[in-house]
Scaffold this motif. Structure first.
Motif, mmCIF file in Angstrom:
data_model
loop_
_atom_site.group_PDB
_atom_site.id
_atom_site.type_symbol
_atom_site.label_atom_id
_atom_site.label_comp_id
_atom_site.label_asym_id
_atom_site.label_seq_id
_atom_site.Cartn_x
_atom_site.Cartn_y
_atom_site.Cartn_z
ATOM 1 N N ASP A 1 -3.408 8.842 -1.094
ATOM 2 C CA ASP A 1 -3.899 7.670 -0.067
ATOM 3 C C ASP A 1 -5.301 7.001 -0.304
ATOM 4 O O ASP A 1 -5.446 5.636 -0.086
ATOM 5 N N HIS B 1 0.966 -1.202 -0.038
ATOM 6 C CA HIS B 1 -0.020 0.086 -0.052
ATOM 7 C C HIS B 1 0.824 1.210 -0.029
ATOM 8 O O HIS B 1 0.561 2.095 -0.817
ATOM 9 N N HIS C 1 -3.471 12.785 7.028
ATOM 10 C CA HIS C 1 -3.363 12.129 5.712
ATOM 11 C C HIS C 1 -4.610 11.248 5.842
ATOM 12 O O HIS C 1 -5.456 10.981 4.783
ATOM 13 N N HIS D 1 3.700 7.355 5.554
ATOM 14 C CA HIS D 1 2.500 7.707 5.919
ATOM 15 C C HIS D 1 1.699 6.606 7.059
ATOM 16 O O HIS D 1 0.842 7.242 7.978
ATOM 17 N N ASP D 2 1.896 5.499 6.733
ATOM 18 C CA ASP D 2 1.190 4.516 7.610
ATOM 19 C C ASP D 2 2.318 3.608 8.352
ATOM 20 O O ASP D 2 2.003 2.645 8.736
HETATM 21 FE FE LIG Z 1 -2.676 4.605 3.950
#
Ligand SMILES: [Fe+2]
Ligand SMILES: [Fe+2]
Length: 203
Positions: free
Chosen positions: A144, A37, A126, A66-67
């Motif tokens: 995203d 992802h 985000h 971001h994750d």
């Molecule tokens: Fe994400």
């Protein structure tokens, strides 16, 4: 360093190549789907950077990181937030996974030594966006969603992608409108409400 709070998190010495380091830490902590992802989000954010004249490398790094807090268990996110005296809103209390955007920023600072504010602020909002978002915040938010972490193509893909030809604001609004109209918001985050109202009024 944030990861020191969680005995189950495995780390390796950093190589200095961010893509390699993100891949390593996600894979050794059993998050291979998250790696796929974030790599897709980084690619999508890089594409958006060309259209909106953003810095390519910043968009790639924001996408990759971001994750990154996905290696922390959701139940530990709320615990960490309380122990570190973060302000927790009602939505985050009910759905602690919402905290992952803020915790990913902390991981980016403390583990990956990222200091660029445009990258860090984009990571931090985000999921919810926020009022007066920057171009970097909007591009990561959209990247995203278009490169989402579920199977298949998102149901809003065509509409949001088409809105991206108009402006980042139009694309953000399209996605948020889809979520609201389809009752897909479990509990709206304060930042989400403010961003949505502002984008709606700008139309
Ligand atoms: Fe994400
Ligand atoms: Fe996320």
């Amino acid at each position: 360093m944030i990861f020191d709070n969680f005995s189950y998190i495995k780390t390796e010495p950093l190589s200095g190549d961010i893509r390699t380091d993100v891949k390593n830490i996600l894979l050794i902590n059993g998050k291979s789907k998250t790696y796929i992802h974030v790599a897709n989000v980084a690619d999508r954010n890089a594409l958006i950077s060309k259209t909106y004249d953003l810095d390519h490398d910043k968009c790639v790094i924001a996408g990759l990181l971001h994750d990154i807090s996905a290696i922390i268990k959701p139940e530990d996110m709320l615990k960490y937030a309380y122990e570190n005296r973060l302000d927790v809103c009602e939505a985050e209390r009910k759905y602690p996974f919402l905290l992952h955007q803020r915790l990913s920023k902390i991981c980016a600072v403390e583990y990956f030594n990222i200091s660029d504010e445009e990258i860090l602020l984009a990571i931090e909002c985000h999921t919810t966006l926020k009022k007066c978002p920057t171009k970097y915040e909007m591009s990561l938010f959209i990247a995203d969603k278009l490169a989402w972490d579920r199977e298949g193509i998102p149901p809003f893909y065509e509409e949001v992608n088409a809105a991206l030809d108009i402006s980042l604001e139009a694309a953000c609004y399209k996605y948020m409108e889809y979520m609201v109209d389809n009752d897909m918001i479990l509990c709206p985050h304060d930042n989400w409400i403010e961003a949505y109202e502002q984008l709606k009024n700008m139309r």
